[in-house]
Design an enzyme around this catalytic site. Structure first.
Site, short mmCIF file in Angstrom:
data_model
loop_
_atom_site.label_atom_id
_atom_site.label_comp_id
_atom_site.label_asym_id
_atom_site.label_seq_id
_atom_site.Cartn_x
_atom_site.Cartn_y
_atom_site.Cartn_z
N GLU A 473 116.99 21.02 58.24
CA GLU A 473 117.09 21.42 56.85
C GLU A 473 118.56 21.64 56.49
O GLU A 473 119.39 21.83 57.38
CB GLU A 473 116.30 22.73 56.61
CG GLU A 473 114.82 22.61 56.93
CD GLU A 473 114.10 23.95 56.83
OE1 GLU A 473 114.79 24.96 56.54
OE2 GLU A 473 112.89 23.98 57.06
N CYS A 598 99.24 52.26 51.08
CA CYS A 598 99.15 53.08 49.89
C CYS A 598 100.49 53.12 49.15
O CYS A 598 100.53 53.06 47.92
CB CYS A 598 98.73 54.49 50.31
SG CYS A 598 98.52 55.63 48.96
#
Length: 1021
Positions: A473, A598
């Site tokens: 890449e 949470c």
């Protein structure tokens, strides 16, 4: 206002983030900008000089010049990877320049033509001057000129297994960030009248004495908010003092602290002064007395060369060594402080013997280190080296072969500079090694380069296997230096092998390239025949799972393993030695830090929380729904199997309904509308609902405010079409929704204005009865909300369009890809995270930081990689030599930012005992060279005084002492292969020759003991 959305990445537009992305996470934009405005000169283009130049070119400076008019010699090819045989006789700089220029199109490389030692003014155009292969007199002369003209100066040299570096950045050099670590922050629970700050809920603050902090959101001591940074004195892991708080009032509640990096000023002294009174960075505390000795030794080498027309002592030549020692005695008298009381004759004689030697691993080590110091000088990022450092790896000298003046003399070979250190016999060993390289990325490229220079595996019996399943890449080009722009998209292993075969044609036909992942699913490829012929394995991997698997295979086949890794400026190396050391898997890194669910869902207080939330929203909006729709359309029994699931059947079916009917767009304009409604739900309606359940004035059962401590009360966002952050979210969301459905997207803001101006957004009314989990320690009130009434589920299923009516229809999931700046993936997560942060009053993050965290990117820089692979190859010399004592080897940990070097012996493998027999728990095993029966196996252990209580193969329990006799009666006469196939219901792979069994056993006293595993041949030997 622009008609088109700006889709360019944030940050300096002159910095190519797609190329420098991994390095930017190490250095930052400001440091990169400073580097991009700087010119560097490197003098000397042998192995060390070219290594420094390579790393600086990859890092990205404004321009680099090189100087070395000396003709190329055949021995230069031992370490200079950009020279070829046909370059012999040409000027080193002229021959090296074109290949260095290929590394980075942003960094022009020129040849400095004027002699810098005769025309010092020619150095004035450079910000940094680096000298290698330079006499001490010339170093002193250039250093004085550089100090007078505020030019940063570095000199470095390597001599065989010895090397040194000297840095002088002048008077008043400012370090902006000494460590490069992310500033720590935290929540305050109290500040007492003496200025003692306590972190919330005994959360470690992570500060050190001398750090500075600023405060915000404090109630009571308001004057502390946004005030001048306060110096910290640590009192404990949860408390620190900020000094007097007199007159600031009484602390009431709340508050955040944030570490602030303070500039540090360093006054460097000249080379002439430092030669007399040196300051040393100790590289290896086991050799604390070496720097003083080598400080004398390197000066003595310079004196010797001055008296011999620039020639250094001949390899293993006693006469030259004796003359050299006389110079060392002279130099000792000139060192006023820090020098040795008397010279170490054995050590310095070895320096003389190796002076003409030149080793690629040493060039890699000092090349990485020196280049990093160049970057520090230019950027002010990280603490510079003050001022001398000496390093040696004498442990790498062979003991299995003999060295003499005859065996170390030049042979006319490209390996002559290595032969000068080790001799011809050891060179032959190097060339006939069979090595397996797992990975051809950053570390793999550097490793192959070093091997090519060393001549590893170039002999008649040598071979290298290299495997890597990845393709190249663009972001790889900044640190994987064997690759060039035309290689993007090609296999890493192929391109890397081809590149090093050009560097050393002796490797042609010696490297076998593969594209297979090394794991359980490829054991037919990497089978027993493959492993058994290897001399060793070198890992160049970027994930723990693969490392652990290769490590296990090395333990089973008793092969030495060289392990290494990097993280920004940090690097580590480990040697795994059969029958001696622990293995890679013997210890574990701490688990990756995760956030409470949470907190992420409802109560974020840091940008990391909102980025994690944005990543989840991305998957929930553009990945999971499309996958569920495609499964529904392609699997006939999808509805039936979904109804049998627990927990989220209703959510799955409603998602399919929405994405196939309710929210299915026919035009891109409808995608814009969808994005606008998504904004309203996430950043307004959901926040209103949360505040309805937990109003801002609510209190807990103990009477404390609910919205306090780590819980920050949010505010809904009101959509503003002119707000750039709101625009970014809508544009990214609309384009990704369009991508799911195969519609053409757009970034034309005029189109968005037209659609959004005409939209009517319904008012939201919070619902009563909705439950939200307040703390992770509480039970989730919605844990069973997914269990819907079966009639309701059936009604939803019946309302779905049937797959038959949508034959051939599919959605396209937006599989997350962090490195494509045009796909809106990072753009969406950045926008979502920042809007969520604005809800909660959290400072936002740019695209760059969001990409780092959401993409779990490992920061990387070429300097660290080069240095680490140099250390690994110094250990490889020892393995080739066959050293069999732990004290001969070194595991290493380095941090170039500080800089810090730590070396230690490998840890011994764990030992155990059964009856009166001592065993190595890791490397020992019970080997049986034939496919015996279960009864025979049990009998063999009874002869050893061991009573097998359980025997298993993988997850299959083959034998247990508590099994009923009738069950065992059928198993006792079965061959082990038959037993495994009968119990596991799976055939033993036809190519497998060994089966591994785990056993539990009691000793002759009936005590449970730890015993090695069992290896049984599938066929008789």
């Amino acid at each position: 206002m622009a008609d088109k959305m700006n889709t360019e990445p944030e940050g300096d537009q002159n910095i190519d983030e797609s190329l420098y992305s991994r390095q930017l996470y190490v250095l930052g934009h400001e440091a990169m900008r400073r580097m991009a405005n700087s010119n560097v000169l490197i003098v000397g283009m042998k192995g060390l000089g070219v290594e420094i130049a390579k790393n600086i070119a990859l890092a990205g400076v404004k321009a680099m010049a090189i100087y070395d008019p000396a003709p190329v010699e055949i021995s230069d090819l031992s370490a200079q990877f950009f020279l070829r045989k046909e370059d012999v006789g040409k000027a080193r700089a002229e021959a090296s320049q074109p290949r260095l220029a290929e590394l980075n199109t942003y960094v022009p490389v020129s040849v400095h033509t004027e002699n810098p030692f005769e025309n010092l003014s020619s150095l004035s155009k450079y910000q940094v001057v680096v000298l290698t292969e330079t006499s001490l007199d010339d170093q002193i002369k250039v250093n004085e000129f550089c100090r007078q003209n505020k030019i940063y100066f570095i000199s470095a040299d390597i001599r065989g297994l010895f090397g040194n570096i000297f840095c002088d950045f002048g008077e008043g050099f400012t370090v902006m960030d000494a460590t490069g670590e992310n500033p720590v922050s935290g929540i305050i629970s109290n500040i007492d009248e003496d200025g003692l700050v306590t972190a919330l809920d005994e959360t470690r603050h992570g500060l050190e004495d001398g750090d500075h902090v600023v405060f915000s959101e404090i109630e009571g001591m308001d004057k502390l908010n946004d005030a001048t940074p306060r110096r910290v004195e640590v009192k404990g892991p949860y408390t620190f003092s900020i000094g007097s708080v007199e007159g600031l009032g009484k602390y009431v509640k709340g508050g955040l602290f944030q570490q602030v990096k303070m500039p540090k000023t360093i006054n460097f002294r000249s080379l002439a002064d430092q030669l007399k009174k040196p300051e040393f960075l100790i590289a290896d505390f086991a050799k604390w007395d070496r720097p003083g000795q080598l400080h004398v030794g390197f000066q003595a080498l310079s004196k010797f060369a001055a008296n011999h027309d620039g020639k250094l002592p001949r390899p293993m030549n006693e006469q030259d060594a004796k003359e050299f020692m006389s110079y060392a005695e002279e130099v000792t008298k000139t060192v006023e402080e820090g020098g040795p009381e008397e010279v170490d004759e054995k050590l310095l004689t070895e320096l003389s013997f190796q002076a003409q030697g030149y080793l690629s691993p040493m060039a890699a080590f000092f090349g990485g280190l020196t280049a990093q110091e160049v970057l520090k000088a230019l950027s002010g990022k990280f603490h510079p080296l003050v001022q001398f450092m000496y390093f040696d790896s004498l442990e790498s000298l062979p003991t299995s072969t003999k060295r003499s003046e005859d065996t170390c003399k030049p042979t006319g070979s490209r390996y002559d500079a290595q032969i000068a250190v080790f001799g011809t016999e050891f060179q032959d060993k190097i060339q006939n090694i069979k090595e397996f390289l797992v990975g051809a990325g950053a570390i793999g490229c550097e490793m192959l380069k070093n091997w090519a220079m060393m001549g590893l595996a170039t002999g008649p019996n040598g071979s290298i296997h290299v495997t890597d399943m990845d393709s190249i890449e663009r972001s790889n080009l900044n640190r994987q230096f064997l690759f060039r722009a035309p290689d993007v998209g090609k296999l890493k292993s192929d391109c890397a092998a081809a590149a090093v075969a050009v560097m050393n044609p002796d490797l042609k036909g010696k490297i076998t390239t593969m594209r297979d992942r090394v794991g359980e699913d490829t054991e037919e490829i990497f089978n027993e025949d493959f492993w058994e012929v290897l001399d060793g394995v070198t890992n160049a991997l970027d994930n723990v799972e693969a490392r652990v698997y290769v490590d296990r295979r090395c333990v089973f086949f008793r092969k030495p393993l060289l392990e290494s890794g990097t993280l920004g400026t940090k690097g580590n190396t480990q040697v795994v030695l059969p029958n001696l050391s622990e293995s890679y898997s013997s210890s574990q890194d701490p688990p990756e830090k995760s956030f409470a669910m949470c907190t992420v869902k409802s109560f974020p207080n840091r940008i990391e929380h909102t980025i994690a939330w944005g990543r989840e929203v991305f998957d929930a909006s553009f990945v999971n729904p499309a996958q569920s729709v495609n499964l529904y359309l392609s699997q006939p029994n999808f509805i039936e199997s979904t109804l049998k699931q627990s927990g989220n059947q209703k959510e799955i079916l409603e998602t399919i309904r929405d994405y196939l009917a309710t929210d299915k767009p026919l035009t891109f304009e409808e995608c814009i509308e969808w994005g606008r409604m998504k904004f309203e739900k996430l950043f307004n309606n959901d926040i209103q609902q949360l505040l309805h359940v937990f109003p801002k004035d609510s209190v807990t059962s103990t009477g404390t405010p609910f919205w306090s401590g780590p819980k920050r009360a949010p505010d809904p966002l009101v959509f503003d079409i002119k707000n750039p952050e709101h625009q970014d979210f809508i544009v990214a969301a609309a384009n990704l929704h369009a991508f799911n459905y195969g519609l053409k997207g757009s970034t034309d803001l005029n189109l968005y204005y037209k659609v959004l101006d005409s939209m009517m957004i319904p008012d939201f009314k919070p619902q009563s009865g909705v439950k939200i989990q307040a703390n992770d320690s509480d039970p989730d009130p919605n844990a069973n909300s997914g269990f819907a009434d079966q009639d309701e589920l059936k009604n939803i299923a019946d309302s779905l369009p049937t797959p038959a009516t949508l034959a051939g229809y599919r959605l396209t999931p937006a599989e997350f890809e962090k490195d494509d700046d045009t796909n809106f993936h990072i753009a969406f997560i950045t926008a979502a995270s920042n809007l969520r942060a604005l809800n909660y009053g959290i400072a936002v993050a740019d695209r760059h930081k969001t990409k780092l965290i959401a993409g779990k990117i490992i920061p990387a820089i070429a300097t660290t990689t080069a240095l680490v692979t140099g250390l690994v190859c110094l250990e490889l010399y020892k393995l080739i030599d066959g050293k069999n004592q732990l004290e001969d080897y070194r595991n290493g940990f380095i941090n170039l930012a500080l800089p810090f070097f730590g070396f230690s012996e490998p840890i011994a493998s764990p030992k155990g005992k059964y009856n009166d027999t001592e065993v190595d728990k890791l490397w020992d095993r019970f080997d049986f060279d034939h496919n015996l029966t279960l009864q025979e196996l049990i009998g063999e252990f009874e002869k050893k005084g061991l009573d097998i209580t359980m025997l298993s193969y993988g997850n299959a329990l083959l034998y247990a002492s508590f099994f009923p006799p009738a069950k065992l009666k059928d198993r006792y006469p079965m061959k082990m292969t038959q037993l495994v196939e009968a119990v596991s219901k799976k055939p033993v792979p036809p190519g497998r020759r060994n089966m591994i069994f785990e056993i539990c056993a009691d000793d002759k006293d009936g005590e449970d003991v730890e015993v090695p595993f069992v290896c049984v041949k599938t066929k008789d030997a």
